[in-house]
Motif scaffolding. Structure first.
Motif, PDB file in Angstrom:
ATOM      1  N   THR A   1       0.641  -1.432   0.201  1.00 41.40           N
ATOM      2  CA  THR A   1      -0.161   0.119   0.011  1.00 41.40           C
ATOM      3  C   THR A   1       0.468   1.319  -0.218  1.00 41.40           C
ATOM      4  OG1 THR A   1      -0.545   0.563   2.108  1.00 41.40           O
ATOM      5  CG2 THR A   1      -1.850  -1.134   0.992  1.00 41.40           C
TER       6      THR A   1
ATOM      7  N   SER B   1      -4.158   2.903  -0.081  1.00 38.57           N
ATOM      8  CA  SER B   1      -4.761   1.592  -0.644  1.00 38.57           C
ATOM      9  C   SER B   1      -6.488   2.560  -0.391  1.00 38.57           C
ATOM     10  CB  SER B   1      -5.467   0.662  -0.157  1.00 38.57           C
ATOM     11  OG  SER B   1      -6.073   0.982   2.097  1.00 38.57           O
TER      12      SER B   1
ATOM     13  N   ALA C   1      -3.656   3.210  -5.087  1.00 34.34           N
ATOM     14  CA  ALA C   1      -3.169   1.695  -4.986  1.00 34.34           C
ATOM     15  C   ALA C   1      -3.358   1.121  -6.194  1.00 34.34           C
ATOM     16  CB  ALA C   1      -4.391   1.752  -4.284  1.00 34.34           C
TER      17      ALA C   1
END
Length: 208
Positions: free
Chosen positions: A32, A62, A68
Motif C-alpha cells: 500500500t 489503498s 493503490a
C-alpha cells in the motif's frame, strides 16, 4: 477508534501509559505504500500516539484508487528493478497503457489524502470543543454549585470545601489532558502531512 473515543481516553486515562518503543518496520514488502520510503518528518520528543495511528489508517494509499493502482503496478517490479525511480516510471508506463493512469492523477491522489487530513483536523477540533463543554465546563459549573451549597449549609462547610478542591483538581487534570490530546494530535497531523507532502514531491520528481 473514533477521535471522540481517543479524546475521552486521553482525558480519563487514570495513569499515563508508558512510552512505547517504536514498532520495528516490517521486513516484508508493503502493498500500500512505496517500500523504500522513509518518514520525512518526525518531531523530536514526540512519541507515536493513537491519533497518528488513526490518521495513517485514514490516509493509507489503498484509500485512493490512483495510488493503490500505481502501487499494484510497481509491486511486481520490486524484485526486477531495484532503483525506485526506474521502477515507478516503468509502473506508470504500464499503468498508462493498460489503465489510463497519469502522473497528474497520482499527484491528485496525494492531494486527496491531504484533504482527508484537513477534514480529520476539523472533526477533531469540533469534538474537542464538545468534550470541553461536557467535561471541563461542566465541572466548573459544579464548583460554582458546591460553593453556593457551602454558603447555605455552614455545618457541612468542611465536607463541601473538600468537594470543591476535588472538583477543581479534576477540572485542571481534564483541561491538562485535553491540551495534551490536542498537542499529540497536532504533532501527528503535522507529521503525517509532512510525510505525504514529501512523498508527493518524491513522486513528482520520480514520475518526471
Amino acid at each position: 477508534m473514533p477521535f471522540m473515543d481517543l479524546i475521552k481516553k486521553a482525558i480519563f486515562e487514570e495513569e499515563p501509559q508508558a512510552a512505547q518503543q517504536p514498532a520495528k518496520p516490517s521486513s516484508g514488502p508493503s502493498a500500500t505504500r512505496p517500500r523504500d520510503a522513509a518518514p520525512a518528518y518526525v518531531p523530536v520528543g514526540t512519541r507515536d500516539n493513537q491519533f497518528y495511528a488513526r490518521l495513517v489508517k485514514q490516509t493509507d494509499f489503498s484509500a485512493v484508487s490512483e495510488l493503490a493502482k500505481i502501487e499494484a503496478f510497481a509491486a511486481p517490479l520490486s524484485s526486477v528493478i531495484s532503483d525506485k525511480a526506474l521502477r515507478y516510471k516503468a509502473a506508470l508506463a504500464t499503468a498508462q497503457s493498460q489503465g489510463g493512469l497519469t502522473k497528474d492523477a497520482i499527484l491528485k491522489g496525494f492531494d486527496a489524502l491531504l484533504n482527508v487530513l484537513n477534514t480529520s483536523a476539523n472533526t477533531f477540533n469540533k469534538q474537542t470543543d464538545e468534550v470541553s463543554r461536557t467535561e471541563v465546563d461542566a465541572k466548573i459549573a459544579q464548583v460554582s454549585d458546591v460553593n453556593e451549597a457551602i454558603q447555605q449549609k455552614q455545618k457541612e462547610i468542611a465536607d463541601l470545601q473538600q468537594q470543591v478542591k476535588s472538583l477543581q483538581s479534576q477540572t485542571e487534570v481534564s483541561r491538562s489532558k485535553l491540551q495534551e490530546a490536542k498537542s499529540n494530535f497536532a504533532a501527528a497531523l503535522e507529521r503525517r502531512r509532512a510525510e505525504i507532502q514529501q512523498q508527493r514531491k518524491e513522486f513528482e520528481t520520480i514520475l518526471g
